[in-house]
Design a protein around this motif. Structure first.
Motif, PDB file in Angstrom:
ATOM      1  N   ILE A   1     -17.343 -22.490   7.453  1.00  0.00           N
ATOM      2  CA  ILE A   1     -16.219 -22.000   8.240  1.00  0.00           C
ATOM      3  C   ILE A   1     -15.215 -21.322   7.316  1.00  0.00           C
ATOM      4  O   ILE A   1     -14.867 -21.845   6.261  1.00  0.00           O
ATOM      5  N   SER A   2     -14.796 -20.122   7.704  1.00  0.00           N
ATOM      6  CA  SER A   2     -13.846 -19.384   6.864  1.00  0.00           C
ATOM      7  C   SER A   2     -12.416 -19.503   7.365  1.00  0.00           C
ATOM      8  O   SER A   2     -11.466 -19.400   6.593  1.00  0.00           O
ATOM      9  N   ARG A   3     -12.268 -19.736   8.663  1.00  0.00           N
ATOM     10  CA  ARG A   3     -10.909 -19.834   9.210  1.00  0.00           C
ATOM     11  C   ARG A   3     -10.894 -20.628  10.506  1.00  0.00           C
ATOM     12  O   ARG A   3     -11.810 -20.505  11.321  1.00  0.00           O
ATOM     13  N   VAL A   4      -9.859 -21.425  10.660  1.00  0.00           N
ATOM     14  CA  VAL A   4      -9.562 -22.050  11.945  1.00  0.00           C
ATOM     15  C   VAL A   4      -8.152 -21.638  12.312  1.00  0.00           C
ATOM     16  O   VAL A   4      -7.235 -21.774  11.487  1.00  0.00           O
ATOM     17  N   ALA A   5      -7.969 -21.098  13.491  1.00  0.00           N
ATOM     18  CA  ALA A   5      -6.627 -20.662  13.894  1.00  0.00           C
ATOM     19  C   ALA A   5      -6.383 -21.096  15.317  1.00  0.00           C
ATOM     20  O   ALA A   5      -7.238 -20.883  16.180  1.00  0.00           O
ATOM     21  N   GLY A   6      -5.241 -21.711  15.558  1.00  0.00           N
ATOM     22  CA  GLY A   6      -5.060 -22.223  16.896  1.00  0.00           C
ATOM     23  C   GLY A   6      -3.662 -22.100  17.452  1.00  0.00           C
ATOM     24  O   GLY A   6      -2.666 -22.120  16.722  1.00  0.00           O
ATOM     25  N   ILE A   7      -3.629 -21.960  18.759  1.00  0.00           N
ATOM     26  CA  ILE A   7      -2.398 -22.173  19.516  1.00  0.00           C
ATOM     27  C   ILE A   7      -2.469 -23.630  19.919  1.00  0.00           C
ATOM     28  O   ILE A   7      -3.163 -23.989  20.865  1.00  0.00           O
ATOM     29  N   ILE A   8      -1.818 -24.492  19.135  1.00  0.00           N
ATOM     30  CA  ILE A   8      -2.029 -25.926  19.298  1.00  0.00           C
ATOM     31  C   ILE A   8      -0.731 -26.655  19.613  1.00  0.00           C
ATOM     32  O   ILE A   8      -0.639 -27.865  19.477  1.00  0.00           O
ATOM     33  N   ASN A   9       0.281 -25.893  20.026  1.00  0.00           N
ATOM     34  CA  ASN A   9       1.488 -26.527  20.530  1.00  0.00           C
ATOM     35  C   ASN A   9       1.867 -25.866  21.846  1.00  0.00           C
ATOM     36  O   ASN A   9       2.315 -24.709  21.880  1.00  0.00           O
TER      37      ASN A   9
END
Lengths: 428, 428
Positions: A150-158
């Motif tokens: 995995i190279s990136r994890v990006a989230g709208i987590i709020n």
């Protein structure tokens, strides 16, 4: 086979768990081959009225009633505060009871220690509900991307901040009014700091980084910026250039051989055409980029009684399977590796920069000189008149590092008649 | 622990599997505690040049080389045709080898039979790659929604048709030109029927229905409509009303007590604001609605060498864990229940209807009379002049059943000067 469950906490999530266990008892029994039965609940406040489920189990306020109950094999901790939850979980694991918790702050800060205690006692410790509510992102990372890099994890987590930003964008509310609306709808607390300053997202991003990269960052390793300084004008300008503004948690491998990891929570400009830009209001989404899989996104409700309870239930049914097969005690996340925390010079990104400058001859010449000296080049520029004889300059840059940005910040701070009004990264 | 793998097929997906196993061997070993080693490959065409991986295993064209090899514990079947794959898988399972396959047609049509053979032989049969390429939807349904009651699964699960529809919408290509572009880019085969007529999506939807609802529908139980009859004008009109046109596979519980299931593959109008509308080109997405979890969507690449290979790898690592724990032989999907196939009267949906009618006095009166008689009411109407003195009437209706639509179709077929040019469901 009967499996006894003890609940610490009967608030929103706890009641949801009981309700689903009761409503879907037949289906769960059919699919797992086990009967999951609530045997006891321990709560802080015995006076509170409990509704929404059949009250066919004792409710007390003494932890020992669960810890010493031999009929209880699984403890669900949804009670809350850091220290209290830590003690409950540690005592439960030590009593050889499996544990499910939704406590992200605790798992992010002391998870490693608790995982070790679980392993030593041969029991499971699962916490799917700690990240992104109903979205099954942790189990997916653990079970479906084991063989991928995995190279990136990006989230709208709020959900709170995403609700506020959505309202500022679509209904042109000011930050203050959007926050007020979020509070009215129950999406924001009276003191919203934890959400809008980025801490809640930071805890979740730490857990995501554990699973996606096998690293164990501390809160200090993260760069954390909230949404409190965002203005209507910033959002309007971003929109005009084709971008939504989203509070993202982004963990990605950077540097030579990708041996470093950059982890930050910040407002980002996200192109309107990107799937993350279409995540509105209180919803969450987590984007995963893998060498093999490419780009995957999981989207769904980031909070709420039943969605979050469903994540607790997925932990419970997985523990039930482990009990039935006699295979408990394996860590939820089996991935461990060492990566350096990225240096500012390794943290590259395109930028959205807003500068207010006295509208005098030579002002813009002086500004562009500062960026040239820092070797930052622009891709897009827009200048408009602002208040009091100043000009508002909005610039999109080509990729520049945090180190280069630091130079610009210092230069501008020491100059007269020029102010760095805003600076956000552009997601790509 | 070494685990030997035998590959049937070294085409796109097969080569990808070998490549990932070789490139990420260390990580897979660290995370699963096992070494997954390719021991042998059987192919149809020995003359074909193989590149992209280290060729450190024998390649032959005799199935027995794998079936009789005691070092091979797992068989990966990515060879293709229905009958050949059936025999390979059956023989492998009978030889007590675990099997991973990406063959959706086979699993959709004879999966139950093969699952029973796997169970009888105490081995695993996994097929994550059979549905939606790199998107880990089957394992998510099996592991994370066990306790939830799913009301609907809806997916963009055919990349070819989604690419064509996207090109028709965003680049205003005709169907023929969009298909040609898809063929040029390798997204569509020379004979595209399987994709554009909806059969590929239908097979995947059958497998999704197994996992989400525990039902075992036959192909005959599905309503299948492709995209071949869609016109530029239909898409433009849909867009003007605020909808994208997508080929969806939709399986949902309907009727009293939700005891029936409606399963169809059809072009649907999807509101631009819905997450499914933002899935462009060759990408796939699966939307899951659950009583508890609410609405979840998984988005990602629906095909491609490495994404699909990554799904095979997730099956392989899960089998490796089962071997290490000595827990194989449990079915991939443990959900079984009986639901009736929905009757036309139970299949309710809003509709998008296009009628061409002679532009004469009283024509529209006659049309509206037909709909009134069928008890279908309109929510939106638009009439424009069409060619040769006819009028084009575009109507959005309130929910109407397939039974009501059948009445309208028959009435119009028997009437003069009126033609039902298009009729699609509206997704909500």
């Amino acid at each position: 086979m009967d499996i006894g469950i003890g609940l610490f906490g009967l608030g929103t999530v706890g009641s949801g768990v009981v309700k689903i266990l009761q409503d879907n008892a037949d289906q769960i029994a059919k699919r797992t081959g086990t009967h999951l039965l609530v045997k006891h609940a321990v709560v802080n406040n015995l006076e509170k009225k409990r509704t929404g489920f059949i009250n066919n189990f004792p409710i007390t306020n003494d932890a020992k009633d669960i810890l010493n109950n031999p009929e209880i094999q699984i403890v669900v901790e949804v009670m809350g505060t850091l220290d209290q939850a830590y003690k409950i979980i540690k005592d439960s694991l030590t009593a050889k009871k499996h544990v499910v918790t939704a406590n992200k702050d605790l798992i992010a800060s002391r998870g490693q220690e608790l995982v070790a205690i679980a392993e030593a006692n041969g029991v499971d410790l699962f916490f799917e509900a700690a990240v992104a509510g109903g979205i099954p992102i942790l189990r997916t990372l653990a079970n479906s991307f084991t063989a991928d890099e995995i190279s990136r994890v990006a989230g709208i987590i709020n959900g709170t901040s995403n609700f506020i930003l959505t309202q500022m964008t679509t209904n042109k509310l000011s930050y203050a009014n959007a926050l007020q609306l979020a509070q009215k709808k129950g999406f924001a607390e009276a003191d919203p700091t934890n959400d809008v300053a980025g801490f809640d997202a930071a805890y979740k991003l730490i857990i995501l980084s554990n699973f996606a990269f096998g690293v164990q960052p501390a809160l200090d390793d993260l760069t954390i910026n909230g949404i409190t300084h965002l203005t209507d004008a910033d959002i309007e300008d971003a929109n005009a250039f084709g971008y939504a503004v989203k509070l993202l948690g982004v963990a990605q491998r950077v540097g030579q051989d990708a041996n470093a990891i950059s982890i930050d929570v910040s407002p980002y400009l996200v192109p309107f055409t990107h799937p993350l830009a279409t995540v509105h209001n209180e919803n969450n989404a987590v984007l995963v980029n893998g060498e093999s899989v490419g780009e995957i996104m999981l989207y769904g409700p980031g909070a709420g009684e039943l969605p979050t309870a469903n994540s607790v239930l997925s932990d419970l049914t997985n523990i039930a399977t482990d009990i039935a097969l006699n295979t408990p005690g394996r860590p939820f996340n089996s991935f461990n590796q060492n990566l350096d925390i990225a240096k500012p010079s390794q943290r590259l990104s395109r930028r959205f920069i807003v500068i207010e400058v006295d509208d005098t001859p030579g002002a813009m010449y002086s500004v562009t000189g500062m960026f040239a000296a820092a070797k930052i080049s622009f891709s897009d520029l827009k200048q408009t008149p602002a208040a009091n004889g100043t000009a508002r300059l909005v610039a999109l840059t080509h990729p520049a590092s945090d180190a280069q940005l630091n130079v610009i910040q210092t230069t501008i701070r020491n100059a007269d008649g020029i102010n760095l009004a805003a600076e956000y990264k552009i997601f790509s």
